[in-house]
Motif scaffolding. Sequence first.
Motif, short mmCIF file in Angstrom:
data_model
loop_
_atom_site.label_atom_id
_atom_site.label_comp_id
_atom_site.label_asym_id
_atom_site.label_seq_id
_atom_site.Cartn_x
_atom_site.Cartn_y
_atom_site.Cartn_z
N GLY A 40 0.82 -1.21 0.00
CA GLY A 40 0.00 0.00 0.00
C GLY A 40 0.85 1.26 0.00
N ARG A 41 0.39 2.28 -0.72
CA ARG A 41 1.12 3.55 -0.79
C ARG A 41 1.16 4.21 0.58
N ILE A 42 2.30 4.81 0.89
CA ILE A 42 2.46 5.56 2.12
C ILE A 42 2.05 7.01 1.86
N ARG A 43 1.11 7.49 2.65
CA ARG A 43 0.61 8.84 2.46
C ARG A 43 1.04 9.71 3.64
N TYR A 44 1.46 10.91 3.32
CA TYR A 44 1.88 11.85 4.35
C TYR A 44 0.84 12.96 4.46
N GLU A 45 0.47 13.28 5.68
CA GLU A 45 -0.51 14.32 5.91
C GLU A 45 0.15 15.48 6.63
N ARG A 46 -0.34 16.68 6.33
CA ARG A 46 0.11 17.88 7.04
C ARG A 46 -0.75 18.02 8.29
N LEU A 47 -0.15 17.73 9.43
CA LEU A 47 -0.89 17.77 10.69
C LEU A 47 -0.46 18.96 11.52
N CYS A 48 -1.43 19.61 12.12
CA CYS A 48 -1.16 20.72 13.03
C CYS A 48 -0.72 20.17 14.38
N THR A 49 0.37 20.69 14.93
CA THR A 49 0.88 20.20 16.22
C THR A 49 0.03 20.70 17.39
N VAL A 55 -4.25 19.70 7.80
CA VAL A 55 -4.37 21.09 7.35
C VAL A 55 -4.25 21.12 5.83
N GLN A 56 -5.19 21.80 5.16
CA GLN A 56 -5.12 21.98 3.72
C GLN A 56 -3.99 22.94 3.36
N TYR A 57 -3.41 22.72 2.17
CA TYR A 57 -2.29 23.56 1.77
C TYR A 57 -2.69 25.03 1.69
#
Length: 302
Positions: A40-49, A55-57
Amino acid sequence: MRSIWKGSIAFGLVNVPVKVYTATEDHDIKFHQVHAADGGRIRYERLCTVDGQPVQYSDIDRAYESPDGDRVILTDEDFAKLPAAEKHEIPVLQFVPSEQIDPILFDKSYYLEPDSTTPKAYVLLAKTLEQVDRVALVHFTLRQKTRLGALRVRDGVLVLQTLLWPDEVRAVAFDKLEGVTEPKSQELTMAETLVDTLSDDFDPSLYVDEYQLELKKLLDEAIASGSSKVTRAPEAVAPAMDAEVVDLVAALQRSLEASGRKAGTAPAAPAKATKAAKATAEKKPAKKAAKKAPAKQTRKGA
């Protein structure tokens, strides 16, 4: 190629409109990360700390932290106010000998295409650079970053090479080079002889990226063999007909049905034309019979 920037070169009072294209490309084979267990593809998400939410770009701004830890958040509107973001001019600062530019300063290369119906000024600048055997030192703004560049000619085309700022080149001093004795004259002579045996004109076509060639060969063989490492691409599904096209076809079908015809049938001849044709066919034989009748009666009388 697709143009990434438009502007003009300011060569004294001469203005040369140009389009900018990236001159180089990466030929390395691209990979993406997958889960070793199931592929399965590894997906990276932009997460707020702070809240832990994705978070959307479009909702991301940029922040600067000073050496003392102070943070300043700037938005796109803040960057748009800077004068550098509005410049679309490449002024020529001076012409310098190419050997005076340290190759370590060269960064990226771009092709410049004339962006006018009469590229006479473009050709004039290119020919001038070839004759004076110098490069034009220019100053321009690309992607909201002020840059220094060297303008030269390659095969009749203007090439812009971005230069690093002097403070972007690290100063270096290795302790192991301190106190080393100078090479002996005999050692230098032998080294120079070795250099002479390997000396020749530079031909870049003689050199290939063997790693990339072998990697491509490895991938092609794996696909051809159908090994367990290969996941076949799903069969292409016929694209669904566009909704607007479907509505148009349905409207045409209803129009045909309303006219009493079916799709693919030839149009019937007009009724008046058919009657006229029949009447003409009936009249022609009658005229011929009337002409022949007297001839037959004459022969009988003889």
